[in-house]
Motif scaffolding. Structure first.
Motif, PDB file in Angstrom:
ATOM      1  N   ALA A  22       0.829  -1.205   0.000  1.00 19.96           N
ATOM      2  CA  ALA A  22       0.000   0.000   0.000  1.00 19.96           C
ATOM      3  C   ALA A  22       0.862   1.254   0.000  1.00 19.96           C
ATOM      4  CB  ALA A  22      -0.932  -0.010   1.209  1.00 19.96           C
ATOM      5  N   ILE A  23       1.942   1.242   0.755  1.00 15.37           N
ATOM      6  CA  ILE A  23       2.844   2.389   0.791  1.00 15.37           C
ATOM      7  C   ILE A  23       3.508   2.593  -0.569  1.00 15.37           C
ATOM      8  CG2 ILE A  23       5.023   3.247   1.764  1.00 15.37           C
ATOM      9  CD1 ILE A  23       4.132   1.965   4.432  1.00 15.37           C
ATOM     10  N   ALA A  24       3.963   1.517  -1.182  1.00 10.86           N
ATOM     11  CA  ALA A  24       4.595   1.619  -2.506  1.00 10.86           C
ATOM     12  C   ALA A  24       3.608   2.147  -3.536  1.00 10.86           C
ATOM     13  CB  ALA A  24       5.132   0.256  -2.936  1.00 10.86           C
ATOM     14  N   ARG A  25       2.359   1.685  -3.467  1.00  7.61           N
ATOM     15  CA  ARG A  25       1.340   2.150  -4.404  1.00  7.61           C
ATOM     16  C   ARG A  25       1.055   3.632  -4.204  1.00  7.61           C
ATOM     17  NH1 ARG A  25      -4.338   2.373  -4.457  1.00  7.61           N
ATOM     18  NH2 ARG A  25      -4.411   1.449  -2.403  1.00  7.61           N
ATOM     19  N   ALA A  26       0.959   4.062  -2.940  1.00  5.88           N
ATOM     20  CA  ALA A  26       0.699   5.473  -2.649  1.00  5.88           C
ATOM     21  C   ALA A  26       1.862   6.350  -3.108  1.00  5.88           C
ATOM     22  CB  ALA A  26       0.453   5.657  -1.158  1.00  5.88           C
ATOM     23  N   ARG A  27       3.085   5.894  -2.869  1.00  4.27           N
ATOM     24  CA  ARG A  27       4.254   6.679  -3.298  1.00  4.27           C
ATOM     25  C   ARG A  27       4.343   6.788  -4.812  1.00  4.27           C
ATOM     26  NH1 ARG A  27       8.674   4.467   1.036  1.00  4.27           N
ATOM     27  NH2 ARG A  27       8.116   5.934   2.677  1.00  4.27           N
ATOM     28  N   SER A  28       3.937   5.746  -5.509  1.00  4.72           N
ATOM     29  CA  SER A  28       4.000   5.782  -6.973  1.00  4.72           C
ATOM     30  C   SER A  28       2.986   6.766  -7.557  1.00  4.72           C
ATOM     31  CB  SER A  28       3.770   4.387  -7.561  1.00  4.72           C
ATOM     32  OG  SER A  28       2.420   4.003  -7.438  1.00  4.72           O
ATOM     33  N   GLN A  29       1.965   7.102  -6.791  1.00 10.02           N
ATOM     34  CA  GLN A  29       0.929   8.015  -7.273  1.00 10.02           C
ATOM     35  C   GLN A  29       1.201   9.468  -6.896  1.00 10.02           C
ATOM     36  OE1 GLN A  29      -2.657   6.323  -5.670  1.00 10.02           O
ATOM     37  NE2 GLN A  29      -2.773   4.764  -7.260  1.00 10.02           N
ATOM     38  N   LEU A  30       2.257   9.718  -6.118  1.00  9.67           N
ATOM     39  CA  LEU A  30       2.589  11.087  -5.753  1.00  9.67           C
ATOM     40  C   LEU A  30       3.053  11.862  -6.985  1.00  9.67           C
ATOM     41  CD1 LEU A  30       4.552  10.606  -2.410  1.00  9.67           C
ATOM     42  CD2 LEU A  30       2.270  11.573  -2.692  1.00  9.67           C
ATOM     43  N   PRO A  31       2.614  13.109  -7.105  1.00 11.66           N
ATOM     44  CA  PRO A  31       3.063  13.903  -8.256  1.00 11.66           C
ATOM     45  C   PRO A  31       4.533  14.258  -8.124  1.00 11.66           C
ATOM     46  CG  PRO A  31       1.741  15.240  -6.759  1.00 11.66           C
ATOM     47  CD  PRO A  31       1.692  13.832  -6.241  1.00 11.66           C
ATOM     48  N   SER A  32       5.169  14.475  -9.253  1.00 11.98           N
ATOM     49  CA  SER A  32       6.574  14.884  -9.252  1.00 11.98           C
ATOM     50  C   SER A  32       6.785  15.902 -10.368  1.00 11.98           C
ATOM     51  CB  SER A  32       7.486  13.676  -9.455  1.00 11.98           C
ATOM     52  OG  SER A  32       7.224  13.060 -10.685  1.00 11.98           O
ATOM     53  N   GLY A  33       7.873  16.604 -10.287  1.00 11.02           N
ATOM     54  CA  GLY A  33       8.172  17.612 -11.297  1.00 11.02           C
ATOM     55  C   GLY A  33       7.585  18.962 -10.927  1.00 11.02           C
ATOM     56  N   ALA A  34       7.497  19.825 -11.903  1.00  6.58           N
ATOM     57  CA  ALA A  34       6.982  21.173 -11.672  1.00  6.58           C
ATOM     58  C   ALA A  34       5.458  21.157 -11.609  1.00  6.58           C
ATOM     59  CB  ALA A  34       7.439  22.088 -12.796  1.00  6.58           C
ATOM     60  N   SER A  35       4.904  21.989 -10.748  1.00  4.90           N
ATOM     61  CA  SER A  35       3.453  22.113 -10.647  1.00  4.90           C
ATOM     62  C   SER A  35       2.907  22.828 -11.884  1.00  4.90           C
ATOM     63  CB  SER A  35       3.069  22.920  -9.404  1.00  4.90           C
ATOM     64  OG  SER A  35       3.443  22.240  -8.240  1.00  4.90           O
ATOM     65  N   LEU A  36       1.706  22.461 -12.263  1.00  4.97           N
ATOM     66  CA  LEU A  36       1.043  23.143 -13.366  1.00  4.97           C
ATOM     67  C   LEU A  36       0.308  24.375 -12.856  1.00  4.97           C
ATOM     68  CD1 LEU A  36      -0.507  20.116 -15.301  1.00  4.97           C
ATOM     69  CD2 LEU A  36       1.627  21.312 -15.762  1.00  4.97           C
ATOM     70  N   SER A  37       0.143  25.359 -13.710  1.00  3.63           N
ATOM     71  CA  SER A  37      -0.603  26.558 -13.315  1.00  3.63           C
ATOM     72  C   SER A  37      -2.098  26.387 -13.550  1.00  3.63           C
ATOM     73  CB  SER A  37      -0.089  27.779 -14.078  1.00  3.63           C
ATOM     74  OG  SER A  37      -0.253  27.573 -15.474  1.00  3.63           O
ATOM     75  N   HIS A  38      -2.466  25.416 -14.426  1.00  5.33           N
ATOM     76  CA  HIS A  38      -3.877  25.142 -14.723  1.00  5.33           C
ATOM     77  C   HIS A  38      -4.127  23.636 -14.643  1.00  5.33           C
ATOM     78  CE1 HIS A  38      -3.492  29.190 -16.310  1.00  5.33           C
ATOM     79  NE2 HIS A  38      -4.814  29.284 -16.238  1.00  5.33           N
ATOM     80  N   CYS A  39      -5.318  23.280 -14.230  1.00 12.58           N
ATOM     81  CA  CYS A  39      -5.703  21.876 -14.052  1.00 12.58           C
ATOM     82  C   CYS A  39      -5.661  21.125 -15.384  1.00 12.58           C
ATOM     83  CB  CYS A  39      -7.109  21.819 -13.454  1.00 12.58           C
ATOM     84  SG  CYS A  39      -7.760  20.163 -13.221  1.00 12.58           S
ATOM     85  N   GLU A  40      -5.144  19.894 -15.350  1.00 11.03           N
ATOM     86  CA  GLU A  40      -5.098  19.063 -16.562  1.00 11.03           C
ATOM     87  C   GLU A  40      -6.494  18.688 -17.050  1.00 11.03           C
ATOM     88  OE1 GLU A  40      -2.796  15.583 -15.570  1.00 11.03           O
ATOM     89  OE2 GLU A  40      -1.017  16.423 -16.515  1.00 11.03           O
ATOM     90  N   GLU A  41      -7.443  18.550 -16.136  1.00 13.88           N
ATOM     91  CA  GLU A  41      -8.780  18.093 -16.495  1.00 13.88           C
ATOM     92  C   GLU A  41      -9.704  19.220 -16.939  1.00 13.88           C
ATOM     93  OE1 GLU A  41      -9.898  14.864 -16.628  1.00 13.88           O
ATOM     94  OE2 GLU A  41      -7.815  14.305 -16.254  1.00 13.88           O
ATOM     95  N   CYS A  42      -9.862  20.223 -16.074  1.00 15.73           N
ATOM     96  CA  CYS A  42     -10.868  21.263 -16.348  1.00 15.73           C
ATOM     97  C   CYS A  42     -10.258  22.600 -16.764  1.00 15.73           C
ATOM     98  CB  CYS A  42     -11.768  21.451 -15.129  1.00 15.73           C
ATOM     99  SG  CYS A  42     -10.913  22.120 -13.686  1.00 15.73           S
ATOM    100  N   HIS A  43      -8.957  22.709 -16.747  1.00 13.94           N
ATOM    101  CA  HIS A  43      -8.213  23.892 -17.194  1.00 13.94           C
ATOM    102  C   HIS A  43      -8.463  25.146 -16.362  1.00 13.94           C
ATOM    103  CE1 HIS A  43      -7.050  21.418 -20.548  1.00 13.94           C
ATOM    104  NE2 HIS A  43      -8.331  21.178 -20.805  1.00 13.94           N
TER     105      HIS A  43
END
Length: 88
Positions: A22-43
């Motif tokens: 469960a910990i490995a799965r949760a860590r794999s889903q953490l975002p990485s890299g630079a944050s976006l200024s607008h949402c990927e889904e709804c913009h």
């Protein structure tokens, strides 16, 4: 105390293994890299405070909440841990 063919500590090993997975799965889903200024889904714009609080954020709060709800319902883990629920 072990029962049947299981060794002493087998239950604890199974619990530890489930937690590690469960910990490995949760860590794999953490975002990485630079944050976006607008949402990927709804913009819609992602607030600067959220971008700073969650490095690598890709979704606004509403879209992230919806994604979290969907993932909660599709969880494949047996949370009850009883023999009856494992046999079904």
């Amino acid at each position: 105390m072990a029962g049947g063919w299981s060794s002493d500590g087998a239950v604890q090993e199974q619990i530890d293994s489930s937690i590690e997975d469960a910990i490995a799965r949760a860590r794999s889903q953490l975002p990485s890299g630079a944050s976006l200024s607008h949402c990927e889904e709804c913009h819609t714009p992602i607030p600067l405070a959220r971008q700073q609080a969650v490095p690598g954020v890709r979704l606004c709060i509403q879209c992230q909440a919806e994604l979290d709800r969907q993932q909660l319902h599709s969880s494949g883990y047996n949370r009850r841990g009883s023999k009856d629920s494992q046999l079904r």
